[in-house]
Design an enzyme around this catalytic site. Structure first.
Site, PDB file in Angstrom:
ATOM      1  N   ARG A  44       0.826  -1.207   0.000  1.00 46.09           N
ATOM      2  CA  ARG A  44       0.000   0.000   0.000  1.00 46.09           C
ATOM      3  C   ARG A  44       0.860   1.257   0.000  1.00 46.09           C
ATOM      4  NH1 ARG A  44      -1.305  -0.883   4.893  1.00 46.09           N
ATOM      5  NH2 ARG A  44      -1.982   1.250   5.229  1.00 46.09           N
ATOM      6  N   LYS A  45       2.148   1.133  -0.163  1.00 45.95           N
ATOM      7  CA  LYS A  45       3.055   2.288  -0.152  1.00 45.95           C
ATOM      8  C   LYS A  45       3.030   2.961  -1.525  1.00 45.95           C
ATOM      9  CE  LYS A  45       5.805   0.064   3.327  1.00 45.95           C
ATOM     10  NZ  LYS A  45       6.907  -0.858   3.537  1.00 45.95           N
ATOM     11  N   THR A  46       1.955   3.691  -1.755  1.00 41.19           N
ATOM     12  CA  THR A  46       1.711   4.308  -3.053  1.00 41.19           C
ATOM     13  C   THR A  46       1.544   5.809  -2.885  1.00 41.19           C
ATOM     14  OG1 THR A  46      -0.658   3.929  -2.763  1.00 41.19           O
ATOM     15  CG2 THR A  46       0.569   2.235  -3.962  1.00 41.19           C
TER      16      THR A  46
END
Length: 181
Positions: A133-135
């Site tokens: 989820r590191k977007t």
């Protein structure tokens, strides 16, 4: 991974609004409304394509009269100099959409290309390449789609998809046992 068109359109409209706001002073004041142009998207390097239809959707949202023809599809490997798409229509509309469209396709294709390199590195093993989820805020669906185009898999889209006990959550709860029970 399917991205619903209403979701894609919402993200694109935000990007267009950020770039154009309400006027493109150069195009709107210097060009005639009836000027027509044809553009070619050409790959500047080898890689994996992602977001081509999303990038082209920028143009059709700006002006439904624009005609598009794709030469490749998402997930395809391309080489330097390959023609990716042709775009024809009012010059003003092409110029207003080009930066937003290219930014999206270049960003997504960069992610797909990097993912493909990783997938190729682990080929023949039991390892898989998955995204997190590191977007970038607002771009998560596009970035995760790009990972899938590159041959990776999506781990989870948001916190609702699966429980995951990471150190920060265990620390917040006091212990691993307490967090699980």
């Amino acid at each position: 991974m399917n991205l619903p068109i209403f979701y894609v359109d919402d993200l694109i409209k935000r990007a267009i609004t950020e770039d154009i706001n309400y006027i493109d002073v150069t195009s709107d004041y210097l060009l005639d409304d009836d000027d027509m142009s044809q553009a070619y998207w050409v790959s500047k390097d080898s890689g994996v394509i992602a977001g081509l239809d999303i990038g082209l959707r920028v143009f059709t949202l700006l002006d439904p009269s624009i005609r598009l023809e794709t030469k490749v599809k998402d997930g395809d490997r391309v080489g330097k100099g390959d023609i990716l798409a042709t775009i024809e229509g009012p010059t003003k509309s092409l110029l207003k959409g080009e930066r937003t469209a290219l930014n999206l396709v270049q960003h997504m294709s960069g992610i797909a290309t990097a993912t493909r390199r990783c997938v190729d590195l682990v080929a023949g093993t039991k390892a898989t390449i998955a995204c997190t989820r590191k977007t970038l805020p607002g771009l998560r669906p596009f970035e995760k789609y790009a990972v899938v185009c590159g041959g990776g898999r999506d781990n989870r889209v948001n916190l609702r998809d699966a429980a995951m006990l990471k150190d920060n959550r265990i620390d917040a709860d006091g212990s691993r046992t307490k967090a699980v029970v």
